[in-house]
Design an enzyme around this catalytic site. Sequence first.
Site, PDB file in Angstrom:
ATOM      1  N   GLY A   1      86.709  43.775  24.971  1.00  0.00           N
ATOM      2  CA  GLY A   1      87.506  42.906  24.156  1.00  0.00           C
ATOM      3  C   GLY A   1      88.480  44.014  23.437  1.00  0.00           C
ATOM      4  O   GLY A   1      88.682  45.029  23.245  1.00  0.00           O
TER       5      GLY A   1
ATOM      6  N   ILE B   1      89.023  44.147  20.198  1.00  0.00           N
ATOM      7  CA  ILE B   1      88.665  45.072  18.906  1.00  0.00           C
ATOM      8  C   ILE B   1      87.551  45.981  19.348  1.00  0.00           C
ATOM      9  O   ILE B   1      87.555  47.308  19.321  1.00  0.00           O
ATOM     10  CB  ILE B   1      88.088  44.388  17.829  1.00  0.00           C
ATOM     11  CG1 ILE B   1      89.065  43.353  17.069  1.00  0.00           C
ATOM     12  CG2 ILE B   1      87.342  45.232  16.793  1.00  0.00           C
ATOM     13  CD1 ILE B   1      88.632  42.725  16.313  1.00  0.00           C
TER      14      ILE B   1
ATOM     15  N   ASP C   1      79.615  43.548  28.175  1.00  0.00           N
ATOM     16  CA  ASP C   1      80.718  42.619  28.186  1.00  0.00           C
ATOM     17  C   ASP C   1      80.524  41.882  29.318  1.00  0.00           C
ATOM     18  O   ASP C   1      79.952  42.118  30.353  1.00  0.00           O
ATOM     19  CB  ASP C   1      82.067  43.236  28.272  1.00  0.00           C
ATOM     20  CG  ASP C   1      83.201  42.489  27.335  1.00  0.00           C
ATOM     21  OD1 ASP C   1      83.696  42.669  26.666  1.00  0.00           O
ATOM     22  OD2 ASP C   1      83.479  41.173  27.989  1.00  0.00           O
ATOM     23  N   ASN C   2      80.736  40.433  29.057  1.00  0.00           N
ATOM     24  CA  ASN C   2      80.704  39.634  30.242  1.00  0.00           C
ATOM     25  C   ASN C   2      82.007  39.189  30.843  1.00  0.00           C
ATOM     26  O   ASN C   2      82.011  38.324  31.630  1.00  0.00           O
ATOM     27  CB  ASN C   2      79.795  38.054  29.760  1.00  0.00           C
ATOM     28  CG  ASN C   2      80.822  37.615  28.729  1.00  0.00           C
ATOM     29  OD1 ASN C   2      81.860  37.804  28.286  1.00  0.00           O
ATOM     30  ND2 ASN C   2      80.124  36.338  28.082  1.00  0.00           N
TER      31      ASN C   2
ATOM     32  N   GLY D   1      87.107  39.537  27.716  1.00  0.00           N
ATOM     33  CA  GLY D   1      87.301  40.811  27.568  1.00  0.00           C
ATOM     34  C   GLY D   1      88.003  41.209  29.183  1.00  0.00           C
ATOM     35  O   GLY D   1      87.715  40.472  29.901  1.00  0.00           O
TER      36      GLY D   1
ATOM     37  N   ALA E   1      79.517  41.238  13.477  1.00  0.00           N
ATOM     38  CA  ALA E   1      81.149  40.867  13.191  1.00  0.00           C
ATOM     39  C   ALA E   1      81.248  39.277  12.708  1.00  0.00           C
ATOM     40  O   ALA E   1      80.803  38.597  13.699  1.00  0.00           O
ATOM     41  CB  ALA E   1      82.018  41.185  14.263  1.00  0.00           C
TER      42      ALA E   1
ATOM     43  N   TYR F   1      83.003  26.395  14.997  1.00  0.00           N
ATOM     44  CA  TYR F   1      83.113  27.532  14.968  1.00  0.00           C
ATOM     45  C   TYR F   1      82.742  28.517  13.865  1.00  0.00           C
ATOM     46  O   TYR F   1      81.842  29.278  13.712  1.00  0.00           O
ATOM     47  CB  TYR F   1      84.413  28.232  15.815  1.00  0.00           C
ATOM     48  CG  TYR F   1      84.732  29.597  15.717  1.00  0.00           C
ATOM     49  CD1 TYR F   1      84.034  30.669  16.727  1.00  0.00           C
ATOM     50  CD2 TYR F   1      85.648  30.314  14.635  1.00  0.00           C
ATOM     51  CE1 TYR F   1      84.373  31.826  16.771  1.00  0.00           C
ATOM     52  CE2 TYR F   1      85.902  31.638  15.017  1.00  0.00           C
ATOM     53  CZ  TYR F   1      85.206  32.507  15.834  1.00  0.00           C
ATOM     54  OH  TYR F   1      85.214  34.018  15.870  1.00  0.00           O
TER      55      TYR F   1
ATOM     56  N   LYS G   1      79.478  31.226  13.055  1.00  0.00           N
ATOM     57  CA  LYS G   1      79.518  32.273  12.524  1.00  0.00           C
ATOM     58  C   LYS G   1      78.865  32.663  11.169  1.00  0.00           C
ATOM     59  O   LYS G   1      78.261  33.565  10.866  1.00  0.00           O
ATOM     60  CB  LYS G   1      81.036  32.758  12.321  1.00  0.00           C
ATOM     61  CG  LYS G   1      81.732  32.951  13.642  1.00  0.00           C
ATOM     62  CD  LYS G   1      81.165  33.806  14.685  1.00  0.00           C
ATOM     63  CE  LYS G   1      81.294  35.254  14.541  1.00  0.00           C
ATOM     64  NZ  LYS G   1      81.065  36.011  15.616  1.00  0.00           N
TER      65      LYS G   1
END
Length: 333
Positions: free
Chosen positions: A10, A12, A32-33, A37, A119, A158, A162
């Site tokens: 991604g 970041i 990563d999938n 990304g 994150a 969302y 988070k």
Amino acid sequence: MKILVTGAAGFIGSHLCELLLKDEENEVRGLDNFITGSKENMRGFYKVHPRFSFAKGSVTEKEFLRPHVEWADHIYQLAAPVGVKFIMNNPVHTILDNVRGIDNVLELAHQYNKKVLVASTSEVYGKSLDFLDSTGKRSLSEEDYRIEGSTQNHRWAYANTKALDEFLSLAYYKQYGLKCVIIRFFNTVGPRQSSQYGMVIPNFVSQALKGENITVYGDGSQTRSFLHVFDAIQAITELMITEHAVGQVYNVGNPFEISIKELAERIIEKTNSSSKVRLVSYQEAYGAGFEDMQRRTPNIDKLVRTIGFKIRYDLEAILDSIIEYQKMKLGMD
Ligand code: UDP
């Protein structure tokens, strides 16, 4: 140090891998999938760097994740759906991927006794500052109340998943002593951020360079505060190695604030573009019932107190770096 970065392909994550690889003592593994990304983001180190390894897969699959957590000393949990537009268009995945991913990462980190940086996002504040504004408060602190809207509006789903990431991390910390650090990224920008997922600066720069209308949503009076990704990754790598940061939540952002309309004008000017601002209703941009926050500005006193954080890139430098990157991608230089 063996360091696992989830979401390594991604925007970041890829910059973070590069920073971590600068330390010759570090071995870095990325997961990563490739949903948002790309290999392109990792071009400088993927299959090239001797201390970087990679595995394709999702943190939502526990048995895929297990050997990588077991291998690592530190884990940066960055894998998550990203971008308001992407999130609005993928409501089920947004919820399930966030919840299943954090469940797996924390359970395995606890099982193998590994330190995790989780994150989170300034979205968890919801519209808090719009309400606090009337009390004279100018920025958001980690302890502030969170104000989110109706369950009919997926944006808040969302934010709540988070927030659940944060609750679960803190619960592992309190109940089992899991070493975790939680960070809330405010609008983080820089080279490699794709305009595809609707983020404002890459979108405006791309529109300006192509001479298209600049799509300002709402009336453009809403403000945002932008932090360069290089400052963001510097902050999180320092937090990861600071003992005082364990079990804590930190804002990672830049308190400097600009309206979206003014941002559009600055980008037109800096790119010498013939583009014009076009006001687009939120309904047209995101569908009926969408809510935006008028302001979202971080208070970063806690971050400054803990690691002596200093912002190195102001808005001018941020815009310059993104314009240069997009020109390069468009083959304009
Ligand atoms: N925005 C805009 N035009 C765009 C993309 C975004 O006016 O093409 C606005 C959006 O409505 C919000 C701000 O810019 O008020 C920042 O949007 P972004 O999606 O980058 O991040 P957010 O702060 O909403 O998470």
